[in-house]
Design a protein around this motif. Structure first.
Motif, PDB file in Angstrom:
ATOM      1  N   GLN A 114       7.154  -0.902  -1.138  1.00 48.97           N
ATOM      2  CA  GLN A 114       7.868  -1.034  -2.398  1.00 48.97           C
ATOM      3  C   GLN A 114       8.846   0.137  -2.587  1.00 48.97           C
ATOM      4  O   GLN A 114       8.751   1.167  -1.906  1.00 48.97           O
ATOM      5  CB  GLN A 114       6.885  -1.106  -3.567  1.00 48.97           C
ATOM      6  CG  GLN A 114       6.069  -2.404  -3.567  1.00 48.97           C
ATOM      7  CD  GLN A 114       5.304  -2.604  -4.858  1.00 48.97           C
ATOM      8  OE1 GLN A 114       4.604  -1.720  -5.327  1.00 48.97           O
ATOM      9  NE2 GLN A 114       5.443  -3.803  -5.442  1.00 48.97           N
ATOM     10  N   VAL A 115       9.781  -0.032  -3.531  1.00 51.44           N
ATOM     11  CA  VAL A 115      10.831   0.960  -3.756  1.00 51.44           C
ATOM     12  C   VAL A 115      10.808   1.422  -5.207  1.00 51.44           C
ATOM     13  O   VAL A 115      10.755   0.587  -6.130  1.00 51.44           O
ATOM     14  CB  VAL A 115      12.225   0.386  -3.414  1.00 51.44           C
ATOM     15  CG1 VAL A 115      13.320   1.402  -3.732  1.00 51.44           C
ATOM     16  CG2 VAL A 115      12.288  -0.005  -1.946  1.00 51.44           C
ATOM     17  N   ALA A 116      10.855   2.735  -5.401  1.00 47.71           N
ATOM     18  CA  ALA A 116      10.930   3.329  -6.737  1.00 47.71           C
ATOM     19  C   ALA A 116      12.172   4.211  -6.824  1.00 47.71           C
ATOM     20  O   ALA A 116      12.514   4.901  -5.862  1.00 47.71           O
ATOM     21  CB  ALA A 116       9.675   4.155  -7.025  1.00 47.71           C
ATOM     22  N   ILE A 117      12.855   4.162  -7.980  1.00 47.90           N
ATOM     23  CA  ILE A 117      14.002   5.033  -8.212  1.00 47.90           C
ATOM     24  C   ILE A 117      13.518   6.273  -8.935  1.00 47.90           C
ATOM     25  O   ILE A 117      13.027   6.204 -10.070  1.00 47.90           O
ATOM     26  CB  ILE A 117      15.092   4.334  -9.048  1.00 47.90           C
ATOM     27  CG1 ILE A 117      15.488   3.017  -8.402  1.00 47.90           C
ATOM     28  CG2 ILE A 117      16.308   5.250  -9.197  1.00 47.90           C
ATOM     29  CD1 ILE A 117      16.059   3.161  -7.011  1.00 47.90           C
ATOM     30  N   ASP A 118      13.640   7.425  -8.291  1.00 49.58           N
ATOM     31  CA  ASP A 118      13.150   8.681  -8.843  1.00 49.58           C
ATOM     32  C   ASP A 118      14.186   9.267  -9.805  1.00 49.58           C
ATOM     33  O   ASP A 118      15.391   9.069  -9.643  1.00 49.58           O
ATOM     34  CB  ASP A 118      12.883   9.668  -7.701  1.00 49.58           C
ATOM     35  CG  ASP A 118      11.939  10.783  -8.114  1.00 49.58           C
ATOM     36  OD1 ASP A 118      11.337  10.688  -9.195  1.00 49.58           O
ATOM     37  OD2 ASP A 118      11.801  11.743  -7.338  1.00 49.58           O
ATOM     38  N   ASP A 119      13.703   9.996 -10.817  1.00 49.99           N
ATOM     39  CA  ASP A 119      14.572  10.697 -11.781  1.00 49.99           C
ATOM     40  C   ASP A 119      15.587   9.760 -12.406  1.00 49.99           C
ATOM     41  O   ASP A 119      16.754  10.109 -12.603  1.00 49.99           O
ATOM     42  CB  ASP A 119      15.310  11.866 -11.100  1.00 49.99           C
ATOM     43  CG  ASP A 119      14.360  12.883 -10.486  1.00 49.99           C
ATOM     44  OD1 ASP A 119      13.260  13.037 -11.040  1.00 49.99           O
ATOM     45  OD2 ASP A 119      14.707  13.491  -9.467  1.00 49.99           O
ATOM     46  N   ASP A 143      16.197  -5.142  -4.920  1.00 47.30           N
ATOM     47  CA  ASP A 143      14.849  -5.576  -5.287  1.00 47.30           C
ATOM     48  C   ASP A 143      13.940  -4.375  -5.561  1.00 47.30           C
ATOM     49  O   ASP A 143      12.842  -4.257  -5.005  1.00 47.30           O
ATOM     50  CB  ASP A 143      14.267  -6.449  -4.177  1.00 47.30           C
ATOM     51  CG  ASP A 143      13.143  -7.342  -4.691  1.00 47.30           C
ATOM     52  OD1 ASP A 143      13.005  -7.452  -5.924  1.00 47.30           O
ATOM     53  OD2 ASP A 143      12.396  -7.892  -3.873  1.00 47.30           O
ATOM     54  N   VAL A 144      14.410  -3.495  -6.444  1.00 42.89           N
ATOM     55  CA  VAL A 144      13.650  -2.295  -6.806  1.00 42.89           C
ATOM     56  C   VAL A 144      12.407  -2.695  -7.589  1.00 42.89           C
ATOM     57  O   VAL A 144      12.428  -3.649  -8.382  1.00 42.89           O
ATOM     58  CB  VAL A 144      14.539  -1.330  -7.633  1.00 42.89           C
ATOM     59  CG1 VAL A 144      13.721  -0.189  -8.209  1.00 42.89           C
ATOM     60  CG2 VAL A 144      15.664  -0.798  -6.769  1.00 42.89           C
ATOM     61  N   ASP A 145      11.296  -1.952  -7.409  1.00 39.59           N
ATOM     62  CA  ASP A 145      10.019  -2.283  -8.061  1.00 39.59           C
ATOM     63  C   ASP A 145       9.717  -1.394  -9.262  1.00 39.59           C
ATOM     64  O   ASP A 145       9.188  -1.865 -10.269  1.00 39.59           O
ATOM     65  CB  ASP A 145       8.877  -2.158  -7.044  1.00 39.59           C
ATOM     66  CG  ASP A 145       9.053  -3.102  -5.876  1.00 39.59           C
ATOM     67  OD1 ASP A 145       8.830  -4.305  -6.056  1.00 39.59           O
ATOM     68  OD2 ASP A 145       9.441  -2.628  -4.788  1.00 39.59           O
ATOM     69  N   SER A 205       0.820  -1.209   0.000  1.00 37.14           N
ATOM     70  CA  SER A 205       0.000   0.000   0.000  1.00 37.14           C
ATOM     71  C   SER A 205       0.855   1.261   0.000  1.00 37.14           C
ATOM     72  O   SER A 205       0.342   2.350  -0.245  1.00 37.14           O
ATOM     73  CB  SER A 205      -0.919   0.029   1.231  1.00 37.14           C
ATOM     74  OG  SER A 205      -1.847  -1.022   1.175  1.00 37.14           O
ATOM     75  N   MET A 206       2.150   1.121   0.311  1.00 37.97           N
ATOM     76  CA  MET A 206       3.058   2.257   0.349  1.00 37.97           C
ATOM     77  C   MET A 206       4.296   1.953  -0.493  1.00 37.97           C
ATOM     78  O   MET A 206       4.704   0.801  -0.620  1.00 37.97           O
ATOM     79  CB  MET A 206       3.500   2.557   1.788  1.00 37.97           C
ATOM     80  CG  MET A 206       2.386   2.936   2.741  1.00 37.97           C
ATOM     81  SD  MET A 206       1.690   4.560   2.374  1.00 37.97           S
ATOM     82  CE  MET A 206       3.103   5.624   2.709  1.00 37.97           C
ATOM     83  N   SER A 207       4.865   3.005  -1.061  1.00 40.00           N
ATOM     84  CA  SER A 207       6.169   2.882  -1.721  1.00 40.00           C
ATOM     85  C   SER A 207       6.985   4.129  -1.402  1.00 40.00           C
ATOM     86  O   SER A 207       6.422   5.197  -1.109  1.00 40.00           O
ATOM     87  CB  SER A 207       6.025   2.714  -3.237  1.00 40.00           C
ATOM     88  OG  SER A 207       5.618   3.926  -3.842  1.00 40.00           O
TER      89      SER A 207
END
Length: 638
Positions: free
Chosen positions: A540-545, A560-562, A510-512
């Protein structure tokens, strides 16, 4: 002398059976025990306060020449006895000095015969045959950088321009190491022409004192003066500038993007970068100028005895050019730059503290103007600095006074056109300034440490809305938040996010969190541990820019980036042949092969949406769909 270092020494000295003296640092007699006085037939009043050179040898007042001749003719035996007493007294004095742990030396200048006592040789590790008996033999084991200074001090004493020699310098020991010693001495005999013929003194090991002094005044990493010594030197140079009327310049130098290098390549590489930087700055200035490291990646330069501003500009340009050259850190070639703030004495300020503030303000102006440049202090900067301090003070009150709020921007699934997620964006509604955007205050929150408290609040608020909207959707509705690299530091006061999510009974994923590429490349153990704990909590993990930094495929799998969020700079140009479009399409293909999903940022036109859909991009956000909205308005989109 080392005899002075123990509070119990006087009582021990008086209990000793052999004759002992207690000497002051300037080689004057402070005290003598009864054994010493009895052996010489003297009273304490005869010797206390007298300098050493009057006692080596212990000389009696010399009678007029005629009387002395008559006495010599009539009492040769008495003269011989007196000489014997003098030699015995000198021997006892040498024993007293050696008992204190000092080396005793003597230089017969006319024959250039130099001797150092057994204790002195032991201090350096040499035996009787290993160093010659001439002064130049001992000069040969004096540190090359100290020889000229020692020679000048010695000549000053020999010429009678100073009564005592007192000189600190380094001597090479037998094992090849350098030891700091303090040599004290005096001329005790001159010929009829007034030329010195004999000199005696002591040598004391002061290595421990020098090491303590070095640690207190010099930076352990770079060897440059530290903040404490820098302040002392600045005060001294300001006084010199007032007396001479010459210009003085103070520079503040801050490396641009040093934290990125530290995060990307690790602390060892960061330390290497700082050492190379110190050497580069040092090479750009004169020996008489001061280069210091205040801490972190902050350096200062004090330029003295200047005739005008043009020389200062020339030095600043040299430093920028030196810092702009590539750095080789291990196997990596890294490019950084510097921002320099400059202030002048007496034009800008008269007090050292004011000069420091001026240079600091000018440095921030150079950094905010685009970095890799220098800026001279101006009066208007004081107002800007005041506004900055005022904003920091107001930011401290923003959270408790409920001035912070979250806005939400929808993330749309391109295939269906439905709102699938939301990104939470922080806004500061200031009572008098109105809406303050994050780029105006987030960096201040990071500098002051407020980002940890604010970041925890953002997470809790976003989680509450994620729970509400998930319930509305009858399924998981994910809300993402941005997490500052500062929040991943080992000492950061971070909320137990996993426990908080459990308390809300929030669904998995529900959160990243959105983080930068730089945080992951060679992440520290503390960073990795916090990322894995988030993963364990169902975040979860997101890589910005993505694509704008140090892209690496390895860390995408390691952590384990999503999601990859393609920076908006690659989205703007929709021309089929454009490099930006090619990069964006390549990122999409690569991400899918790695099992990652892609979110395109900054989508503003229908044309952009269409080619991203054709390229297989999963999600998009931007003004084409909606600007960030307060939660109540965002809810209407659901």
């Amino acid at each position: 002398m080392s005899m002075m270092h123990s509070a119990d020494l006087p009582s021990a000295m008086h209990a000793a059976s052999e004759g002992l003296l207690l000497l002051s640092p300037d080689l004057r007699v402070v005290d003598a025990n009864d054994a010493f006085l009895q052996q010489l037939g003297l009273s304490k009043a005869d010797i206390v306060g007298r300098p050493l050179h009057e006692l080596l040898p212990l000389q009696q007042p010399v009678p007029p020449a005629a009387e002395a001749q008559a006495q010599a003719n009539t009492d040769e035996t008495a003269a011989t006895a007196m000489r014997s007493d003098m030699q015995a007294g000198e021997a006892r004095l040498r024993l007293a000095l050696e008992a204190a742990g000092d080396g005793v030396w003597e230089w017969d200048i006319s024959s250039d015969h130099f001797t150092l006592s057994w204790r002195g040789r032991q201090m350096l590790g040499y035996d009787e045959s290993e160093v010659g008996s001439r002064l130049q033999d001992w000069a040969a084991i004096t540190h090359p950088k100290d020889r000229e200074r020692v020679y000048e001090e010695m000549m000053t004493c020999l010429k009678g321009q100073s009564r005592f020699l007192a000189c600190e310098y380094r001597v090479r020991c037998k094992d090849g190491t350098w030891k700091w010693v303090m040599a004290r001495g005096a001329v005790i005999a001159r010929n009829d022409s007034g030329l010195a013929t004999r000199m005696v003194g002591t040598t004391v090991d002061i290595s421990s004192e020098q090491e303590t002094l070095r640690r207190a005044n010099f930076d352990a990493l770079t060897g440059l003066p530290n903040r404490s010594l820098f302040r002392d030197r600045l005060e001294y140079e300001v006084l010199n500038s007032r007396r001479s009327g010459k210009l003085l310049a103070l520079m503040f130098i801050d490396l641009d993007r040093f934290k990125e290098v530290n995060d990307l390549l690790g602390h060892d590489a960061g330390d290497d970068l700082l050492k190379q930087t110190a050497a580069r700055i040092r090479s750009c200035v004169r020996e008489s100028d001061t280069v210091a490291r205040l801490g972190g990646d902050e350096f200062t330069v004090i330029l003295t005895d200047l005739d005008g501003r043009s020389h200062v500009e020339h030095i600043a340009e040299k430093i920028l050019a030196a810092l702009g050259r590539p750095y080789l850190l291990g196997q990596e070639e890294i490019h950084v730059s510097g921002s320099i703030g400059i202030t002048l004495h007496p034009g800008d300020a008269h007090e050292p503290e004011r000069l420091v503030r001026n240079a600091d303000q000018a440095m921030y102006v150079a950094k905010n103007a685009g970095r890799n440049q220098f800026s001279f202090f101006t009066r208007s900067m004081q107002e800007q600095a005041w506004q900055r301090l005022k904003l920091i003070g107001e930011l401290r009150n923003a959270l408790p006074q409920r001035q912070l709020s979250l806005y939400f921007q929808p993330v749309v699934e391109l295939r269906t056109g439905k709102v699938a997620k939301a990104e939470a964006l922080l806004r500061w509604i200031h009572p008098s300034r109105g809406l303050v955007c994050p780029n105006q205050f987030i960096y201040l929150a990071e500098e002051t440490g407020l980002i940890n408290e604010i970041g925890n609040w953002v997470f809790m608020q976003a989680a509450v809305w994620a729970k509400r909207w998930s319930k509305m959707r009858n399924g998981v509705f994910q809300v993402s938040i941005n997490k500052s690299p500062v929040q991943f530091l080992a000492n950061a006061k971070t909320l137990d996010w996993g426990a908080y999510l459990s308390s809300l009974d929030l669904g998995w994923n529900s959160m990243s969190v959105e983080i930068t590429e730089g945080l992951l490349l060679n992440a520290s153990e503390a960073t990795a541990e916090k990322l894995f704990s988030l993963r364990d909590a169902g975040v979860q993990v997101a890589i910005d820019d993505f694509g704008t930094g140090y892209s690496s495929m390895a860390y995408l799998k390691k952590f384990d980036v999503d999601y990859l969020k393609v920076d908006q700079s690659f989205i703007r140009d929709t021309t089929r042949e454009s490099t930006s479009r090619t990069i964006a399409e390549t990122i999409i293909v690569m991400a899918h092969k790695l099992g990652l999903q892609v979110i395109a940022e900054g989508v503003e036109t229908e044309e952009q949406r269409q080619w991203l859909l054709e390229a297989g991009c999963d999600y998009a956000q931007g003004f084409l769909f909606s600007q960030p909205l307060p939660p109540e308005q965002f809810e209407l989109l659901l």
